[in-house]
Each structure stands twice: as C-alpha cells, then as structure tokens.
Design a protein around this motif. Structure first.
Motif, short mmCIF file in Angstrom:
data_model
loop_
_atom_site.label_atom_id
_atom_site.label_comp_id
_atom_site.label_asym_id
_atom_site.label_seq_id
_atom_site.Cartn_x
_atom_site.Cartn_y
_atom_site.Cartn_z
N ALA A 71 -22.29 39.78 49.62
CA ALA A 71 -22.75 41.04 49.02
C ALA A 71 -22.90 40.99 47.49
O ALA A 71 -23.92 41.48 46.97
N PRO A 72 -21.95 40.44 46.76
CA PRO A 72 -22.13 40.41 45.30
C PRO A 72 -23.40 39.67 44.86
O PRO A 72 -24.05 40.09 43.89
N HIS A 73 -23.74 38.62 45.57
CA HIS A 73 -24.96 37.86 45.24
C HIS A 73 -26.21 38.64 45.63
O HIS A 73 -27.22 38.62 44.89
N ILE A 74 -26.16 39.32 46.77
CA ILE A 74 -27.31 40.08 47.24
C ILE A 74 -27.53 41.32 46.38
O ILE A 74 -28.67 41.76 46.19
N ILE A 75 -26.47 41.88 45.86
CA ILE A 75 -26.60 43.01 44.93
C ILE A 75 -27.38 42.58 43.70
O ILE A 75 -28.24 43.31 43.19
N LYS A 76 -27.10 41.37 43.22
CA LYS A 76 -27.80 40.86 42.03
C LYS A 76 -29.30 40.74 42.26
O LYS A 76 -30.09 40.97 41.34
N THR A 77 -29.70 40.37 43.47
CA THR A 77 -31.12 40.15 43.76
C THR A 77 -31.78 41.36 44.41
O THR A 77 -32.98 41.31 44.72
N LYS A 78 -31.00 42.44 44.64
CA LYS A 78 -31.53 43.63 45.34
C LYS A 78 -32.13 43.22 46.68
O LYS A 78 -33.21 43.66 47.08
N GLY A 79 -31.39 42.39 47.39
CA GLY A 79 -31.87 41.86 48.66
C GLY A 79 -31.46 42.71 49.85
O GLY A 79 -31.25 43.92 49.73
N ASN A 80 -31.33 42.06 51.00
CA ASN A 80 -30.94 42.82 52.18
C ASN A 80 -30.23 41.96 53.21
O ASN A 80 -30.24 40.73 53.13
N ILE A 81 -29.62 42.64 54.16
CA ILE A 81 -28.81 42.01 55.21
C ILE A 81 -29.30 42.51 56.56
O ILE A 81 -29.54 43.71 56.72
N ILE A 82 -29.44 41.59 57.51
CA ILE A 82 -29.83 41.98 58.87
C ILE A 82 -28.84 41.36 59.85
O ILE A 82 -28.61 40.14 59.82
N ASN A 83 -28.26 42.19 60.68
CA ASN A 83 -27.31 41.75 61.69
C ASN A 83 -27.98 41.74 63.06
O ASN A 83 -28.65 42.71 63.44
N ILE A 84 -27.80 40.66 63.80
CA ILE A 84 -28.37 40.58 65.14
C ILE A 84 -27.32 41.06 66.14
O ILE A 84 -26.31 40.41 66.38
N SER A 85 -27.59 42.22 66.71
CA SER A 85 -26.67 42.86 67.64
C SER A 85 -27.18 42.69 69.07
O SER A 85 -27.64 41.61 69.43
N SER A 86 -27.14 43.74 69.87
CA SER A 86 -27.54 43.65 71.27
C SER A 86 -27.71 45.04 71.86
O SER A 86 -27.05 46.00 71.42
N VAL A 87 -28.56 45.16 72.88
CA VAL A 87 -28.65 46.43 73.61
C VAL A 87 -27.33 46.76 74.29
O VAL A 87 -27.08 47.92 74.63
N CYS A 88 -26.49 45.75 74.47
CA CYS A 88 -25.18 45.99 75.08
C CYS A 88 -24.26 46.81 74.19
O CYS A 88 -23.21 47.27 74.64
N ALA A 89 -24.66 47.00 72.94
CA ALA A 89 -23.93 47.92 72.07
C ALA A 89 -24.21 49.37 72.43
O ALA A 89 -23.46 50.27 72.06
N LEU A 90 -25.31 49.58 73.16
CA LEU A 90 -25.80 50.93 73.43
C LEU A 90 -25.71 51.34 74.89
O LEU A 90 -25.77 52.53 75.21
N ARG A 91 -25.59 50.37 75.78
CA ARG A 91 -25.54 50.67 77.21
C ARG A 91 -24.77 49.58 77.94
O ARG A 91 -24.90 48.40 77.60
N ASP A 149 -26.74 50.34 45.35
CA ASP A 149 -26.98 49.08 44.64
C ASP A 149 -28.36 48.51 44.94
O ASP A 149 -28.69 47.40 44.51
N GLY A 150 -29.15 49.25 45.70
CA GLY A 150 -30.49 48.79 46.03
C GLY A 150 -30.55 47.76 47.14
O GLY A 150 -31.56 47.07 47.29
N VAL A 151 -29.48 47.67 47.92
CA VAL A 151 -29.40 46.70 49.01
C VAL A 151 -29.56 47.42 50.35
O VAL A 151 -28.90 48.43 50.60
N ARG A 152 -30.45 46.89 51.19
CA ARG A 152 -30.66 47.45 52.52
C ARG A 152 -29.92 46.63 53.57
O ARG A 152 -29.85 45.41 53.47
N VAL A 153 -29.40 47.33 54.60
CA VAL A 153 -28.68 46.68 55.69
C VAL A 153 -29.14 47.28 57.01
O VAL A 153 -29.08 48.50 57.20
N ASN A 154 -29.62 46.44 57.92
CA ASN A 154 -30.11 46.91 59.21
C ASN A 154 -29.64 45.99 60.32
O ASN A 154 -29.14 44.90 60.07
N ALA A 155 -29.83 46.46 61.55
CA ALA A 155 -29.49 45.63 62.72
C ALA A 155 -30.67 45.58 63.67
O ALA A 155 -31.44 46.53 63.78
N VAL A 156 -30.80 44.45 64.35
CA VAL A 156 -31.78 44.28 65.42
C VAL A 156 -31.01 44.05 66.71
O VAL A 156 -30.14 43.19 66.77
N ASN A 157 -31.34 44.85 67.72
CA ASN A 157 -30.62 44.80 68.99
C ASN A 157 -31.55 44.30 70.10
O ASN A 157 -32.24 45.10 70.74
#
Length: 252
Positions: free
Chosen positions: A122-142, A172-180
């Motif tokens: 996170a500290p490095h990504i804050i510097k670059t105003k980057g983003n984070i994507i987590n690979i989750s699953s539909v099993c989180a939802l059903r 901090d201008g950093v985006r965080v999302n997940a793909v399921n």
C-alpha cells in the motif's frame, strides 16, 4: 488500453487465471513480477512475457511476502498495481476432524496473505496512485458446494476486506476492487487431487450450473482485471465484479 511503464505484481501467476492476467498486462506494456511456488511453470509463463521479474515464493510466508514487494520495487523502481490472485480450494465438513486444519490453511492462503501483501504494498501504491485487485469467487456470494464452509468464508472475507481497504485508501487516490469468477477452465481441480475423469465430471457439473451453459477461459478474467486496473475504470472502487456465466442467476 496501455500500461506502458506500469509495474504490476501478480501472485499465483504460474498457471490459470494468474498466468493469463500476467501475460495480458505484459502484452499491454506493463513490467510484470510473476509470483508462484512452481519455478518450472513460472518460467514457462515468463517466456510469454516481456522481461518479467520471476520470483519463486509462498505468499503465506511473511518473509516471502516481504521479498515479493521489496524485490519488485528494487528491480523496477516502483509499484503501481497489485493483483492478489494466489488462492486454493479445499473441502471439509464443519463436523470433520480436519475442519480447523482446512479452515486455517484456506484462510492463510486466501485471506491473510492478501491482507499482509496489501499492507506491505500500500505505501508504494499510494505513491503512484495505483490500484489493487483481489481475485475472489462467486462462492463468496452463494453456497454452491457441500462441505465448502472454509473456502466460502475466506472469499466472503476477501470481498469485505476489499471494500474496507477501498474506503480507507480512496482519499489517497488508490482504487481497490475484486473480481469474483465462477467456473473457469484452470488446473485448480487437478491441484485438488482429482483424476482426469473426475475433473471432467466436475467441470461438466459446473457448466450445467451456469445460465449460459459455458465455462470461462482464464483470458476472460484477465480482460476484466486489466479493464478495472486501467484509467477506463477510474471511477470504480470498492466494487465486486462477478464474471460467472450466470451461475448466481441460474434457476433451480
């Protein structure tokens, strides 16, 4: 889309979804750090990328996690995007003798490792105003499979972690999302110890469980991930994106 001069870490990139994500980022101009436990498979993926950094590492080990972030920043000079893809499956009944062993292993791999890598990156990504994507699953939802409480819980926790960190880092201008993803044609079933015949049956059952009657290729998930990491998705954060061929809407 272009990721020229962007630096991307992709965990679990020795095969399947992670490999497809790494290869696509590289094709779009990014500098990619490939992370996995199988050197032979990592090297094979690396040959499909443009001058990647290849790190054999176990994301559940804190020293390895530290090495992943530190080596990436040392080698490329910065970090723009973190793709937390490494994960594993596993089944156990809540009443089984090995219930807690399975639970601890899945939570360590699917959730704790993501939390710690995000903490380090996170500290490095804050510097670059980057983003984070987590690979989750539909099993989180059903609940789709019997005896899957540990896996389901790890992925549900990952989704809420995604929202929580997105809320924290937005200023901090950093985006965080997940793909399921729903069913994707990868080696996760093989890695769970199923025979060839069993794998075929598992994937056929998965296919029947989708509204579109199909199973995705890893490249389809990579397409969604690169979109979310790009400026085209600059207004998107804290979101959970499902790509499941209609698994969640399949009528009984």
């Amino acid at each position: 889309m272009s990721f020229n001069d962007k630096v991307v870490i992709v965990t679990g990139s020795s095969s399947g979804i992670g490999a497809a994500i790494a290869i696509e980022f590289s094709a779009l101009g990014a500098h990619v750090c490939l992370v996995g436990r199988n050197k032979e498979k990592l090297d094979e993926v690396g040959r499909k990328c443009n001058n990647p950094l290849v790190l054999v590492a176990d994301v559940t080990q804190d020293k390895d996690a530290q090495r992943i972030v530190n080596e990436t920043v040392r080698y490329f000079g910065k970090l723009d995007i973190l793709i937390n893809n490494a994960g594993m499956g596993g089944a156990a009944s809540i009443t089984a003798e090995n219930a807690m062993a399975v639970y601890d292993k899945l939570m360590s791999t699917n959730l704790r490792s993501v939390v710690y890598l995000t903490h380090l990156a996170a500290p490095h990504i804050i510097k670059t105003k980057g983003n984070i994507i987590n690979i989750s699953s539909v099993c989180a939802l059903r609940i789709l499979l019997k005896d899957s409480f540990a896996y389901n819980t790890s992925k549900a926790g990952l989704d809420h972690f995604t929202r929580s960190v997105a809320a924290e880092l937005a200023s901090d201008g950093v985006r965080v999302n997940a793909v399921n993803p729903g069913p994707v044609l990868t080696d996760i079933v093989q890695n769970s110890g199923f025979s060839d015949a069993q794998q075929k049956a598992v994937f056929e059952n998965m296919k029947k469980g989708t509204a579109l009657n199909r199973i995705s290729e890893p490249s389809e998930i990579a397409d969604l991930v690169t979109f979310l990491a790009s400026d085209k998705a600059r207004a998107i954060t804290g979101s959970i994106y499902v790509s499941d061929n209609g698994t969640l809407i399949k009528a009984a």
